[in-house]
Design a protein around this motif. Structure first.
Motif, PDB file in Angstrom:
ATOM      1  N   MET A  47       0.841  -1.201   0.000  1.00  0.00           N
ATOM      2  CA  MET A  47       0.000   0.000   0.000  1.00  0.00           C
ATOM      3  C   MET A  47       0.878   1.253   0.000  1.00  0.00           C
ATOM      4  N   LYS A  48       2.014   1.167   0.690  1.00  0.00           N
ATOM      5  CA  LYS A  48       2.929   2.292   0.756  1.00  0.00           C
ATOM      6  C   LYS A  48       3.516   2.590  -0.625  1.00  0.00           C
ATOM      7  N   LYS A  49       3.847   1.533  -1.340  1.00  0.00           N
ATOM      8  CA  LYS A  49       4.417   1.703  -2.672  1.00  0.00           C
ATOM      9  C   LYS A  49       3.397   2.379  -3.605  1.00  0.00           C
ATOM     10  N   ARG A  50       2.168   1.906  -3.548  1.00  0.00           N
ATOM     11  CA  ARG A  50       1.110   2.504  -4.362  1.00  0.00           C
ATOM     12  C   ARG A  50       0.927   3.971  -3.998  1.00  0.00           C
ATOM     13  N   ALA A  51       0.934   4.262  -2.692  1.00  0.00           N
ATOM     14  CA  ALA A  51       0.749   5.646  -2.235  1.00  0.00           C
ATOM     15  C   ALA A  51       1.839   6.542  -2.819  1.00  0.00           C
ATOM     16  N   GLN A  52       3.063   6.017  -2.875  1.00  0.00           N
ATOM     17  CA  GLN A  52       4.157   6.811  -3.449  1.00  0.00           C
ATOM     18  C   GLN A  52       3.939   7.077  -4.938  1.00  0.00           C
ATOM     19  N   GLU A  53       3.459   6.066  -5.652  1.00  0.00           N
ATOM     20  CA  GLU A  53       3.184   6.264  -7.083  1.00  0.00           C
ATOM     21  C   GLU A  53       2.117   7.346  -7.281  1.00  0.00           C
ATOM     22  N   VAL A  54       1.071   7.271  -6.446  1.00  0.00           N
ATOM     23  CA  VAL A  54      -0.012   8.255  -6.564  1.00  0.00           C
ATOM     24  C   VAL A  54       0.514   9.650  -6.228  1.00  0.00           C
ATOM     25  N   GLU A  55       1.348   9.733  -5.186  1.00  0.00           N
ATOM     26  CA  GLU A  55       1.847  11.046  -4.782  1.00  0.00           C
ATOM     27  C   GLU A  55       2.807  11.647  -5.814  1.00  0.00           C
ATOM     28  N   ARG A  56       3.539  10.774  -6.477  1.00  0.00           N
ATOM     29  CA  ARG A  56       4.389  11.273  -7.553  1.00  0.00           C
ATOM     30  C   ARG A  56       3.532  11.882  -8.670  1.00  0.00           C
ATOM     31  N   ALA A  57       2.451  11.186  -8.998  1.00  0.00           N
ATOM     32  CA  ALA A  57       1.557  11.709 -10.040  1.00  0.00           C
ATOM     33  C   ALA A  57       0.944  13.044  -9.605  1.00  0.00           C
ATOM     34  N   LEU A  58       0.528  13.124  -8.340  1.00  0.00           N
ATOM     35  CA  LEU A  58      -0.055  14.371  -7.831  1.00  0.00           C
ATOM     36  C   LEU A  58       0.952  15.516  -7.920  1.00  0.00           C
ATOM     37  N   ASP A  59       2.180  15.210  -7.554  1.00  0.00           N
ATOM     38  CA  ASP A  59       3.233  16.222  -7.581  1.00  0.00           C
ATOM     39  C   ASP A  59       3.412  16.775  -9.000  1.00  0.00           C
ATOM     40  N   VAL A  60       3.386  15.880  -9.984  1.00  0.00           N
ATOM     41  CA  VAL A  60       3.559  16.299 -11.378  1.00  0.00           C
ATOM     42  C   VAL A  60       2.339  17.085 -11.875  1.00  0.00           C
ATOM     43  N   LEU A  61       1.155  16.682 -11.425  1.00  0.00           N
ATOM     44  CA  LEU A  61      -0.079  17.288 -11.932  1.00  0.00           C
ATOM     45  C   LEU A  61      -0.390  18.639 -11.293  1.00  0.00           C
ATOM     46  N   LEU A  62       0.313  18.965 -10.210  1.00  0.00           N
ATOM     47  CA  LEU A  62       0.068  20.241  -9.527  1.00  0.00           C
ATOM     48  C   LEU A  62       1.371  21.022  -9.348  1.00  0.00           C
ATOM     49  N   PRO A  63       1.996  21.414 -10.450  1.00  0.00           N
ATOM     50  CA  PRO A  63       3.264  22.154 -10.332  1.00  0.00           C
ATOM     51  C   PRO A  63       3.028  23.544  -9.745  1.00  0.00           C
ATOM     52  N   LEU A  64       3.989  23.979  -8.929  1.00  0.00           N
ATOM     53  CA  LEU A  64       3.890  25.307  -8.300  1.00  0.00           C
ATOM     54  C   LEU A  64       4.279  26.392  -9.301  1.00  0.00           C
ATOM     55  N   PRO A  65       3.391  27.322  -9.582  1.00  0.00           N
ATOM     56  CA  PRO A  65       3.734  28.399 -10.513  1.00  0.00           C
ATOM     57  C   PRO A  65       4.376  29.552  -9.768  1.00  0.00           C
ATOM     58  N   GLU A  66       5.005  30.435 -10.495  1.00  0.00           N
ATOM     59  CA  GLU A  66       5.376  31.728  -9.930  1.00  0.00           C
ATOM     60  C   GLU A  66       4.148  32.631  -9.997  1.00  0.00           C
ATOM     61  N   GLY A  67       4.227  33.787  -9.381  1.00  0.00           N
ATOM     62  CA  GLY A  67       3.148  34.754  -9.507  1.00  0.00           C
ATOM     63  C   GLY A  67       2.092  34.581  -8.442  1.00  0.00           C
ATOM     64  N   PRO A  68       1.079  35.443  -8.490  1.00  0.00           N
ATOM     65  CA  PRO A  68       0.135  35.540  -7.371  1.00  0.00           C
ATOM     66  C   PRO A  68      -0.751  34.302  -7.184  1.00  0.00           C
ATOM     67  N   GLU A  69      -0.885  33.430  -8.220  1.00  0.00           N
ATOM     68  CA  GLU A  69      -1.732  32.255  -8.010  1.00  0.00           C
ATOM     69  C   GLU A  69      -1.016  31.140  -7.254  1.00  0.00           C
ATOM     70  N   LYS A  70       0.241  31.417  -6.892  1.00  0.00           N
ATOM     71  CA  LYS A  70       1.041  30.422  -6.177  1.00  0.00           C
ATOM     72  C   LYS A  70       0.356  29.949  -4.890  1.00  0.00           C
ATOM     73  N   ARG A  71      -0.207  30.897  -4.162  1.00  0.00           N
ATOM     74  CA  ARG A  71      -0.840  30.556  -2.881  1.00  0.00           C
ATOM     75  C   ARG A  71      -1.973  29.544  -3.053  1.00  0.00           C
ATOM     76  N   LEU A  72      -2.701  29.673  -4.144  1.00  0.00           N
ATOM     77  CA  LEU A  72      -3.810  28.739  -4.396  1.00  0.00           C
ATOM     78  C   LEU A  72      -3.280  27.324  -4.616  1.00  0.00           C
ATOM     79  N   ILE A  73      -2.245  27.206  -5.440  1.00  0.00           N
ATOM     80  CA  ILE A  73      -1.676  25.877  -5.707  1.00  0.00           C
ATOM     81  C   ILE A  73      -1.037  25.315  -4.433  1.00  0.00           C
ATOM     82  N   GLU A  74      -0.429  26.187  -3.640  1.00  0.00           N
ATOM     83  CA  GLU A  74       0.118  25.729  -2.358  1.00  0.00           C
ATOM     84  C   GLU A  74      -0.977  25.122  -1.475  1.00  0.00           C
ATOM     85  N   ALA A  75      -2.115  25.782  -1.445  1.00  0.00           N
ATOM     86  CA  ALA A  75      -3.221  25.260  -0.628  1.00  0.00           C
ATOM     87  C   ALA A  75      -3.737  23.938  -1.199  1.00  0.00           C
ATOM     88  N   MET A  76      -3.785  23.831  -2.522  1.00  0.00           N
ATOM     89  CA  MET A  76      -4.215  22.571  -3.143  1.00  0.00           C
ATOM     90  C   MET A  76      -3.238  21.451  -2.795  1.00  0.00           C
TER      91      MET A  76
END
Lengths: 288, 288
Positions: free
Chosen positions: A1-30
């Motif tokens: 289950m831990k291995k699967r969780a890591q795969e999912v979290e890697r995908a989440l990390d890629v799908l929610l990249p942190l932008p520069e600029g004022p919308e950064k705070r929103l992505i941080e909260a996501m």
């Protein structure tokens, strides 16, 4: 289950990249809401069922990430002061505490939107019919006649005497349908034949029901430290649960029966489904 | 425009049937938010652009209903106490005033979910690729890098000195992208060739920008009775708009220029686009 969780979290990390600029705070909260731990039960279900049907793990991980985003959005909105007003989630300040209320509302909205967006961008070898099916099923599981509807009924029924049947229906909407969807999504991705789709759906349904009763038991028995959120909430809010209706022992027995039933639906898949069968045990025996 | 609005409202009525049982209140709040009047500018755009490409009106009306649901969700959440805290919308109590805050949050969530669900259920003659494209484009227009991101920036920048370029970007995200999407959705439905897709997208972009400046002018000049929402809000909140940056006369001239430019993009469509050309006039001359 831990291995699967890591795969999912890697995908989440890629799908929610942190932008520069004022919308950064929103992505941080996501990212705070969806990457702050959790068992990844729903993501695990997607990945494991998908592997029964030989779906590429990278493809399944994106769908798993989508489901985890949807789940995270529902927790962020449920914790809001106007809703369950909960300051603690996964052992950390809930999103509106770590950021602020407006940011939490918007982060939830953006996670919900992103969940749908990710689904139609999954590489299903140009099988856009499968992508549409995933969106339709997620909409049905999470909308007014699914999770959101369940949350509404939950709030309206505080302090009311619900019957066992009413509680079962409420919980099927509020928690069960998204867990069932997670299992079905793996089968949709794998273009499973319809009799196997039905087995997977039935498995997901009973697993979800067992999970929710186990959650109610933990809410009664566990400490905040163990469960990572405020304990004893249901009783304090006068919410009817299977525990308040059946009593602790009967509820425990009912959850075990449902988990066993869930496992039985998988028998025709043999050894390949061993992780999923183990999961049915886990959901009723977990302490957090 | 009135006829189109009626077609869209008929579709909304069908897509949001009132159920019996405890979830009724949620659907009532959704219907209150989305069926309580409004110009249906976005729905009109979908329908009119779709008709340029001979899309069946019943099919276009569903996509138009989806966009109007998405627009309504954004208004419901924007009006919440933690956000813009506005009690008035379309001349009526805003959703959280007519119902309550929790119901308004959930109704918004459910409208957003339903918007996506409706899109993949549109009858595009089994062209599921078009349905996926609609979902992807709506996600991009409304998510963290679209409308929700714009709302976040808007809240963060209250009382700050924004430049004209920053305000333009903010408004493009917050209002512009959904208006542009509405136009593009009609072209996606109609499988328009790519050069026409680009013309329609450019038309939608400039129309959206003109619309937003006109809205800022109305916020300065109009009365609550005329515009159906609290007037003078932007100035009171210390929000920079094109009016506060350019002054009223320059802003008016800029909006007219954008509207004219939008109309020019349609010239190759000839008489068929007459309603859309008339719309470019309407957005800058309207009093409400």
């Amino acid at each position: 289950m831990k291995k699967r969780a890591q795969e999912v979290e890697r995908a989440l990390d890629v799908l929610l990249p942190l932008p520069e600029g004022p919308e950064k705070r929103l992505i941080e909260a996501m990212r705070y809401a969806v990457l702050g731990g959790g068992k990844r039960l729903r993501g695990f279900l997607v990945m494991e069922v998908a592997s029964l049907f030989s779906v590429a793990p990278a493809c399944a991980a994106r769908v798993a990430a989508s489901v985890e985003m949807l789940h995270a959005y529902s927790l962020v909105h449920d914790d809001l002061p106007a809703m369950d007003d909960d300051d603690l989630r996964r052992g950390q300040p809930s999103c509106h505490k770590a950021f602020d209320e407006a940011t939490a509302i918007l982060a939830g909205d953006a996670l919900l939107t992103r969940a749908f967006e990710v689904l139609v961008d999954v590489d299903t070898h140009s099988d856009s019919q499968a992508r549409c099916e995933l969106v339709a099923a997620l909409g049905a599981a999470s909308g007014a006649r699914g999770m959101v509807g369940g949350q509404m009924i939950d709030m309206l029924s505080e302090g009311q005497d619900l019957s066992g049947a009413e509680v079962t229906r409420l919980q099927a909407l509020k928690t069960g349908r998204l867990i069932q969807y997670s299992a079905e999504a793996g089968a949709i991705l794998g273009r499973a034949p319809s009799h196997q789709r039905h087995l997977i759906a039935a498995f997901g349904r009973d697993l979800g029901a067992a999970f929710q009763i186990a959650d109610d038991i933990l809410d009664t028995e566990g400490t905040a430290e163990e469960i990572g959120k405020t304990a004893g909430k249901d009783e304090a809010a006068g919410k009817a649960t299977m525990v308040s209706i059946m009593g602790l022992e009967q509820a425990r027995a009912h959850a075990s029966m449902l988990a066993e039933q869930a496992a039985n639906y998988l028998s025709s898949f043999g050894e390949k489904a061993a992780n999923l069968v183990a999961l049915t045990d886990f959901v009723v025996s977990r302490r957090s």
